[in-house]
Design an enzyme around this catalytic site. Structure first.
Site, PDB file in Angstrom:
ATOM      1  N   ARG A 129       4.018  67.986 -22.013  1.00  0.00           N
ATOM      2  CA  ARG A 129       3.627  66.682 -21.165  1.00  0.00           C
ATOM      3  C   ARG A 129       2.705  66.286 -21.706  1.00  0.00           C
ATOM      4  NH1 ARG A 129       5.165  68.860 -16.500  1.00  0.00           N
ATOM      5  NH2 ARG A 129       6.816  68.292 -15.210  1.00  0.00           N
ATOM      6  N   LYS A 151       1.509  54.027 -31.058  1.00  0.00           N
ATOM      7  CA  LYS A 151       2.990  53.957 -30.890  1.00  0.00           C
ATOM      8  C   LYS A 151       3.468  55.709 -31.892  1.00  0.00           C
ATOM      9  CE  LYS A 151       3.621  49.505 -30.632  1.00  0.00           C
ATOM     10  NZ  LYS A 151       3.926  48.610 -30.480  1.00  0.00           N
ATOM     11  N   GLU A 193       0.505  45.397 -45.387  1.00  0.00           N
ATOM     12  CA  GLU A 193       0.503  45.235 -44.106  1.00  0.00           C
ATOM     13  C   GLU A 193      -1.866  44.757 -44.145  1.00  0.00           C
ATOM     14  OE1 GLU A 193       1.831  45.502 -41.520  1.00  0.00           O
ATOM     15  OE2 GLU A 193       3.381  47.260 -41.962  1.00  0.00           O
ATOM     16  N   LYS A 235      -7.431  46.381 -36.034  1.00  0.00           N
ATOM     17  CA  LYS A 235      -6.303  47.161 -35.199  1.00  0.00           C
ATOM     18  C   LYS A 235      -7.048  47.573 -34.074  1.00  0.00           C
ATOM     19  CE  LYS A 235      -1.923  49.766 -34.933  1.00  0.00           C
ATOM     20  NZ  LYS A 235      -0.872  50.400 -35.575  1.00  0.00           N
ATOM     21  N   GLU A 245       0.459  46.950 -25.589  1.00  0.00           N
ATOM     22  CA  GLU A 245       1.188  45.202 -26.130  1.00  0.00           C
ATOM     23  C   GLU A 245       1.817  44.806 -25.323  1.00  0.00           C
ATOM     24  OE1 GLU A 245       2.984  45.615 -29.734  1.00  0.00           O
ATOM     25  OE2 GLU A 245       4.418  44.149 -29.231  1.00  0.00           O
ATOM     26  N   ARG A 249      -1.247  42.344 -28.459  1.00  0.00           N
ATOM     27  CA  ARG A 249      -1.681  43.055 -29.996  1.00  0.00           C
ATOM     28  C   ARG A 249      -0.124  42.661 -30.378  1.00  0.00           C
ATOM     29  NH1 ARG A 249      -0.827  50.209 -29.187  1.00  0.00           N
ATOM     30  NH2 ARG A 249       0.165  50.274 -31.400  1.00  0.00           N
ATOM     31  N   ASN A 253       2.416  41.990 -34.877  1.00  0.00           N
ATOM     32  CA  ASN A 253       4.167  42.102 -35.412  1.00  0.00           C
ATOM     33  C   ASN A 253       4.397  40.577 -36.526  1.00  0.00           C
ATOM     34  OD1 ASN A 253       5.085  44.362 -34.612  1.00  0.00           O
ATOM     35  ND2 ASN A 253       4.699  42.640 -32.260  1.00  0.00           N
ATOM     36  N   HIS A 256       6.716  40.578 -38.856  1.00  0.00           N
ATOM     37  CA  HIS A 256       7.440  41.581 -38.565  1.00  0.00           C
ATOM     38  C   HIS A 256       9.210  40.699 -38.477  1.00  0.00           C
ATOM     39  CE1 HIS A 256       3.847  44.131 -40.166  1.00  0.00           C
ATOM     40  NE2 HIS A 256       5.587  45.412 -40.232  1.00  0.00           N
ATOM     41  N   HIS A 260      12.196  42.891 -40.267  1.00  0.00           N
ATOM     42  CA  HIS A 260      12.815  43.034 -39.638  1.00  0.00           C
ATOM     43  C   HIS A 260      14.573  42.972 -40.201  1.00  0.00           C
ATOM     44  CE1 HIS A 260       9.948  44.781 -36.713  1.00  0.00           C
ATOM     45  NE2 HIS A 260       9.894  45.973 -37.876  1.00  0.00           N
ATOM     46  N   HIS A 273       9.844  48.922 -46.224  1.00  0.00           N
ATOM     47  CA  HIS A 273       9.298  48.063 -44.682  1.00  0.00           C
ATOM     48  C   HIS A 273       8.623  47.059 -45.167  1.00  0.00           C
ATOM     49  CE1 HIS A 273       7.620  47.540 -41.003  1.00  0.00           C
ATOM     50  NE2 HIS A 273       6.039  47.723 -41.172  1.00  0.00           N
TER      51      HIS A 273
HETATM   52  N1  LIG Z   1       3.296  54.059 -34.911  1.00  0.00           N
HETATM   53  C1  LIG Z   1       3.265  53.319 -35.445  1.00  0.00           C
HETATM   54  O1  LIG Z   1       2.648  52.602 -35.454  1.00  0.00           O
HETATM   55  C2  LIG Z   1       3.926  52.190 -37.101  1.00  0.00           C
HETATM   56  C3  LIG Z   1       3.647  51.291 -37.275  1.00  0.00           C
HETATM   57  C4  LIG Z   1       3.624  51.144 -38.698  1.00  0.00           C
HETATM   58  C5  LIG Z   1       4.551  51.875 -39.164  1.00  0.00           C
HETATM   59  N2  LIG Z   1       5.848  52.681 -38.650  1.00  0.00           N
HETATM   60  C6  LIG Z   1       6.665  53.531 -39.027  1.00  0.00           C
HETATM   61  O2  LIG Z   1       5.627  54.391 -39.676  1.00  0.00           O
HETATM   62  C7  LIG Z   1       7.423  54.553 -40.786  1.00  0.00           C
HETATM   63  C8  LIG Z   1       6.365  53.734 -42.424  1.00  0.00           C
HETATM   64  O3  LIG Z   1       5.728  55.007 -43.445  1.00  0.00           O
HETATM   65  P1  LIG Z   1       4.940  55.084 -44.710  1.00  0.00           P
HETATM   66  O4  LIG Z   1       5.248  53.793 -44.823  1.00  0.00           O
HETATM   67  O5  LIG Z   1       3.714  55.829 -44.424  1.00  0.00           O
HETATM   68  O6  LIG Z   1       6.328  55.544 -45.191  1.00  0.00           O
HETATM   69  P2  LIG Z   1       6.936  57.437 -45.175  1.00  0.00           P
HETATM   70  O7  LIG Z   1       6.602  57.667 -44.312  1.00  0.00           O
HETATM   71  O8  LIG Z   1       7.903  57.646 -45.223  1.00  0.00           O
HETATM   72  O9  LIG Z   1       6.135  57.750 -46.680  1.00  0.00           O
HETATM   73  C9  LIG Z   1       6.382  57.079 -47.522  1.00  0.00           C
HETATM   74  C10 LIG Z   1       6.832  58.267 -49.193  1.00  0.00           C
HETATM   75  O10 LIG Z   1       5.541  58.527 -49.556  1.00  0.00           O
HETATM   76  C11 LIG Z   1       5.365  59.668 -49.743  1.00  0.00           C
HETATM   77  N3  LIG Z   1       4.307  60.366 -49.628  1.00  0.00           N
HETATM   78  C12 LIG Z   1       3.281  60.550 -47.987  1.00  0.00           C
HETATM   79  N4  LIG Z   1       2.279  60.254 -48.896  1.00  0.00           N
HETATM   80  C13 LIG Z   1       2.204  60.534 -50.194  1.00  0.00           C
HETATM   81  C14 LIG Z   1       0.842  61.142 -50.832  1.00  0.00           C
HETATM   82  N5  LIG Z   1      -0.370  61.181 -51.431  1.00  0.00           N
HETATM   83  N6  LIG Z   1       1.079  61.275 -52.590  1.00  0.00           N
HETATM   84  C15 LIG Z   1       2.895  61.031 -52.288  1.00  0.00           C
HETATM   85  N7  LIG Z   1       3.544  60.741 -51.870  1.00  0.00           N
HETATM   86  C16 LIG Z   1       3.224  60.454 -50.674  1.00  0.00           C
HETATM   87  C17 LIG Z   1       5.978  60.336 -48.500  1.00  0.00           C
HETATM   88  O11 LIG Z   1       6.388  61.478 -48.577  1.00  0.00           O
HETATM   89  C18 LIG Z   1       7.297  59.363 -48.319  1.00  0.00           C
HETATM   90  O12 LIG Z   1       8.326  59.989 -49.402  1.00  0.00           O
HETATM   91  C19 LIG Z   1       8.140  54.222 -39.903  1.00  0.00           C
HETATM   92  O13 LIG Z   1       8.878  54.882 -39.835  1.00  0.00           O
HETATM   93  C20 LIG Z   1       7.997  52.458 -39.528  1.00  0.00           C
HETATM   94  O14 LIG Z   1       8.290  52.699 -38.383  1.00  0.00           O
HETATM   95  C21 LIG Z   1       4.776  53.151 -37.453  1.00  0.00           C
HETATM   96 ZN   LIG Z   2       4.821  47.045 -40.539  1.00  0.00          ZN
END
Ligand SMILES: NC(=O)c1ccc[n+]([C@@H]2O[C@H](COP(=O)([O-])OP(=O)(O)OC[C@H]3O[C@@H](n4cnc5c(N)ncnc54)[C@H](O)[C@@H]3O)[C@@H](O)[C@H]2O)c1
Ligand SMILES: [Zn+2]
Length: 369
Positions: A129, A151, A193, A235, A245, A249, A253, A256, A260, A273
């Site tokens: 939990r 999130k 972003e 943020k 949200e 919050r 978006n 977005h 999306h 993304h």
């Molecule tokens: N929780 C939230 O509030 C929130 C907000 C925005 C996005 N997200 C989520 O985040 C995800 C996208 O995150 P992302 O853009 O970091 O993508 P990701 O985690 O897929 O990373 C992108 C790529 O970079 C590589 N990588 C990571 N760090 C590295 C480094 N230092 N050197 C070399 N390669 C590296 C990863 O292995 C991957 O191949 C999505 O799933 C999205 O839904 C969540």
């Molecule tokens: Zn985003």
């Protein structure tokens, strides 16, 4: 293994996400992943589960592990990619926790981009939990966005991020040195972003981004640190006022809903993304212009900055009718109306469902194929 070229811990910036008893610090600086003293302050518990992926773990997990000589550390390395942000991956992490008899005092370390952070964070929310977790973001996007705000969650075959929980980390530790190994494309996706934050809340920051984009693209450390810090501040402030949200919050978006539509119409492949968000920001600006809340010069500034960052401002490979359908099934639709985040100026975003449908259709027709 990476050899750090910067002086370890020359400056650490600390911000706070203010959420009462769930408050936590965001630490930003070079070399933090090898700063044993600093990590020990924020990572509590005798047992640590280090979650990473097959790309990031070989680069940084050893450095991190060496900072905890007195703790039990178990590693769980996930395959790399959005397609592994699944309940099955969370199940694997829970299996490892159970198999190693981790208790409620366990701490999960999420070392990687947003995929690792979201997945590990959700496992932390579920295990017994809720156990503590620390975000150790290694992409620019994760350092300015996904690691902050609590999130967590995974994708379902029926849609992105459909399964999840709000579960705040106990700390976010962003080692900016890790950005050295990130691809240019992922760097630009993170910059989308960052531009978003300027547009939402801070015209002065947006102007600074216009001046500093070349430095940011060249990964100049102090420029990157400043961009990350200001983004996290914005943020943190918004999350502090609206953790779940209910209102404000939703400003986060910006770009977005349009973005999306691109991502889902293209089956989440081809576009990153952040690239979809880039095009989405251009569309939000254009739509704001159609409604008369942004002037032509401001729209041009938005487009010019996105272009200089190497981000798309159009989605010619997506059919307009399909984009509109995908927007309608977006989670943020309330009472059948697509609520949009639009601009009343650079640095002044607002959420609204009050716009003529024709303007939305025209904006989409102008930006999609
Ligand atoms: N929780 C939230 O509030 C929130 C907000 C925005 C996005 N997200 C989520 O985040 C995800 C996208 O995150 P992302 O853009 O970091 O993508 P990701 O985690 O897929 O990373 C992108 C790529 O970079 C590589 N990588 C990571 N760090 C590295 C480094 N230092 N050197 C070399 N390669 C590296 C990863 O292995 C991957 O191949 C999505 O799933 C999205 O839904 C969540
Ligand atoms: Zn985003």
């Amino acid at each position: 293994m990476v050899h750090y070229t910067e002086i370890v811990n020359a400056t650490v910036e600390t911000l706070n996400v203010d959420l009462g008893e769930r408050s936590y610090p965001i630490l930003i600086g070079g070399g933090l992943l090898q700063d044993a003293a600093l990590l020990a302050q924020h990572v509590t518990g005798p047992d640590l589960l280090l979650v990473s992926n097959t790309t990031v773990a070989p680069l940084y997990s050893r450095t991190l592990e060496q900072c905890f000589p007195d703790r039990r550390i178990v590693q769980a390395i996930l395959p790399d990619g959005e397609s592994y942000k699944t309940l099955a991956a969370v199940g694997r992490l829970l299996d490892v926790l159970v198999a190693n008899r981790f208790g409620r005092d366990a701490t999960i370390l999420a070392l990687g981009g947003g995929v690792v952070g979201d997945t590990a964070g959700f496992a932390a929310a579920c295990y017994q939990r809720g156990v503590a977790y620390v975000q150790l973001p290694t992409t620019l996007l994760a350092q300015v966005d996904s690691s902050v705000g609590g999130k967590t969650g995974v994708n379902h075959p029926g849609g992105k991020n459909l399964i999840g929980a709000f579960h705040q980390p106990v700390a976010v530790i962003a080692d900016t040195t890790t950005l050295a190994t990130l691809s240019d494309r992922e760097l630009r996706a993170g910059l989308a972003e960052i531009i978003k934050y300027g547009l939402i809340r801070d015209a002065v920051f947006f102007a600074w981004l216009e001046e500093s984009m070349d430095l940011l693209l060249a990964r100049e450390p102090s420029a990157l640190a400043r961009a990350i810090r200001r983004s996290c501040e914005i943020k943190a402030e918004i999350v502090g006022r609206d953790e779940r949200e209910q209102g404000e919050r939703a400003l986060l978006n910006l770009g977005h809903t349009f973005g999306h539509a691109i991502e889902s119409a293209t089956g989440y492949s081809g576009w990153l993304h952040g690239e979809a968000v880039g095009a989405g920001l251009a569309m939000a600006a254009a739509m704001s212009r159609a409604l008369g809340t942004l002037d032509a010069e401001q729209v041009e500034r938005v487009r010019a900055l996105l272009t200089r960052t190497g981000l798309p401002t159009m989605a010619p490979d997506v059919r307009a009718s399909s984009a509109l359908d995908h927007m309608r099934i977006d989670k943020k639709v309330k009472a059948g109306r697509i609520r949009l985040v639009l601009l009343r100026g650079i640095g002044d975003a607002h959420v609204t469902g009050d716009y003529p449908d024709d303007d939305l259709r025209a904006t989409i027709a102008a930006h999609f194929g």
